[in-house]
Enzyme design. Structure first.
Site, short mmCIF file in Angstrom:
data_model
loop_
_atom_site.label_atom_id
_atom_site.label_comp_id
_atom_site.label_asym_id
_atom_site.label_seq_id
_atom_site.Cartn_x
_atom_site.Cartn_y
_atom_site.Cartn_z
N LYS A 28 -12.40 -1.36 -5.18
CA LYS A 28 -12.86 -1.56 -3.80
C LYS A 28 -14.23 -0.89 -3.61
CE LYS A 28 -8.18 -1.90 -1.88
NZ LYS A 28 -7.23 -1.34 -0.88
N TYR A 68 -6.59 -11.04 2.35
CA TYR A 68 -5.62 -10.21 3.07
C TYR A 68 -4.94 -10.99 4.20
CZ TYR A 68 -6.98 -5.84 0.70
OH TYR A 68 -7.19 -4.83 -0.24
N PHE A 76 -4.60 -2.49 11.53
CA PHE A 76 -5.71 -2.00 10.70
C PHE A 76 -6.51 -3.13 10.06
CE2 PHE A 76 -1.82 -1.92 8.07
CZ PHE A 76 -2.21 -2.70 6.98
N ARG A 104 0.80 -2.08 -10.81
CA ARG A 104 1.10 -1.42 -9.53
C ARG A 104 1.51 0.03 -9.75
NH1 ARG A 104 0.16 -3.66 -4.36
NH2 ARG A 104 2.06 -2.66 -3.62
N THR A 110 0.53 2.84 -2.03
CA THR A 110 -0.58 2.39 -1.18
C THR A 110 -1.29 3.57 -0.52
OG1 THR A 110 0.59 0.33 -0.74
CG2 THR A 110 -1.14 0.95 0.82
N ARG A 121 -4.59 6.14 -7.80
CA ARG A 121 -4.76 6.64 -6.42
C ARG A 121 -4.35 8.11 -6.31
NH1 ARG A 121 -2.04 1.22 -3.87
NH2 ARG A 121 -3.91 -0.02 -3.48
N ASN A 131 -8.57 3.74 -0.41
CA ASN A 131 -7.69 3.95 -1.58
C ASN A 131 -8.20 3.27 -2.85
OD1 ASN A 131 -7.02 1.38 -0.83
ND2 ASN A 131 -4.82 1.73 -0.67
N HIS A 134 -7.36 -2.30 -5.57
CA HIS A 134 -6.34 -3.28 -5.20
C HIS A 134 -5.63 -3.76 -6.46
CE1 HIS A 134 -4.41 -6.86 -3.58
NE2 HIS A 134 -4.82 -7.46 -4.67
N GLU A 145 -4.41 -14.85 -5.89
CA GLU A 145 -5.62 -14.01 -5.81
C GLU A 145 -6.60 -14.35 -6.93
OE1 GLU A 145 -3.87 -10.10 -5.72
OE2 GLU A 145 -3.09 -10.39 -3.69
P1 IDP Z 1 -1.45 -2.39 -1.36
O1 IDP Z 1 -2.96 -2.38 -1.46
O2 IDP Z 1 -0.86 -1.17 -2.01
O3 IDP Z 1 -0.84 -3.68 -1.84
P2 IDP Z 1 -0.95 -3.33 1.36
O4 IDP Z 1 0.20 -2.93 2.23
O5 IDP Z 1 -0.96 -4.72 0.80
O6 IDP Z 1 -1.07 -2.23 0.19
O7 IDP Z 1 -2.28 -3.09 2.20
C1 IDP Z 1 -3.51 -3.57 1.74
C2 IDP Z 1 -4.56 -2.51 1.97
O8 IDP Z 1 -4.70 -2.31 3.38
C3 IDP Z 1 -4.23 -1.13 1.42
O9 IDP Z 1 -4.52 -0.99 0.04
C4 IDP Z 1 -5.14 -0.26 2.27
O10 IDP Z 1 -6.51 -0.35 1.82
C5 IDP Z 1 -5.05 -0.96 3.62
N1 IDP Z 1 -4.04 -0.35 4.46
C6 IDP Z 1 -2.70 -0.48 4.38
N2 IDP Z 1 -2.09 0.25 5.33
C7 IDP Z 1 -3.08 0.84 6.05
C8 IDP Z 1 -3.09 1.72 7.18
O11 IDP Z 1 -2.05 2.10 7.70
N3 IDP Z 1 -4.30 2.11 7.62
C9 IDP Z 1 -5.48 1.72 7.05
N4 IDP Z 1 -5.51 0.90 5.99
C10 IDP Z 1 -4.32 0.46 5.49
MG MG Z 2 -0.87 -5.60 -1.06
#
Ligand code: IDP
Ligand code: MG
Length: 169
Positions: A28, A68, A76, A104, A110, A121, A131, A134, A145
């Site tokens: 990212k 997304y 968010f 993963r 996450t 992470r 974070n 992805h 994707e």
């Molecule tokens: P992942 O990246 O581990 O698959 P997802 O739930 O798919 O997690 O969320 C995608 C991305 O959205 C996360 O990697 C993070 O960058 C962002 N994200 C998820 N939850 C939050 C939040 O509560 N606040 C801000 N950003 C979030």
């Molecule tokens: Mg995800």
């Protein structure tokens, strides 16, 4: 005899199919800005996974909204698209046995606050909104994707690493 041969080849085919699972991994914008591209690639290479595609791009909001799309109703989401389109990223495709699930696990949870030490992470970032990486969460989403970020078939390189027989038995 023929039956034994057929069984043998089907066994090999199964193993090969498993080894050719693919996942979509992306450094990212914060990972790029913090100079962590090499560290992240190093972990996937060192694990034994095979790099199939890689590019360096500044993604549009439109592409990120598609990437997304499943999260579009989340509060968010606007901030996520803004963050993800704030600079260049490094989208990649990695291939190998169980690469989606293992990828993963290598990323960690996450929210970096919950990511174990030893994960990308867990070791390299602090907050969920920054974070750094992805990774696809299932084979089906990986395929979607990969098609979104690498729409041309020639973007995916077919090759056999010299170490293949040292990574797989
Ligand atoms: P992942 O990246 O581990 O698959 P997802 O739930 O798919 O997690 O969320 C995608 C991305 O959205 C996360 O990697 C993070 O960058 C962002 N994200 C998820 N939850 C939050 C939040 O509560 N606040 C801000 N950003 C979030
Ligand atoms: Mg995800």
């Amino acid at each position: 005899m023929i039956c034994t041969l057929l069984a043998f080849f089907s066994y090999i085919a199964k193993i090969m199919a498993g080894n050719q699972e693919r996942t979509f991994i992306m450094v990212k914008p914060d990972g790029v800005q913090r100079g962590l591209v090499g560290e992240i690639i190093k972990r996937f290479e060192a694990k034994g996974f095979k790099l199939v595609a890689l590019k360096f791009v500044w993604p549009t909001q439109e592409l990120l909204e598609k990437h997304y799309a499943d999260l579009s109703s989340r509060p968010f989401f606007p901030g996520l698209v803004k963050y993800m389109s704030s600079g260049p990223v490094v989208p990649m495709v990695w291939e190998g046995l169980n690469v989606v699930k293992t990828g993963r696990q290598m990323l960690g949870a996450t929210n970096p606050a919950d990511s174990l030490p030893g994960t990308i992470r867990g070791d390299l970032c602090i907050q969920v909104g920054r974070n750094i990486i992805h990774g696809s969460d299932a084979v089906e989403s990986a395929n979607k994707e990969i098609a979104l970020w690498f729409p041309n078939e020639k973007d995916l390189v077919s090759w056999t690493p010299a170490n293949v027989n040292w990574v797989y038995e």
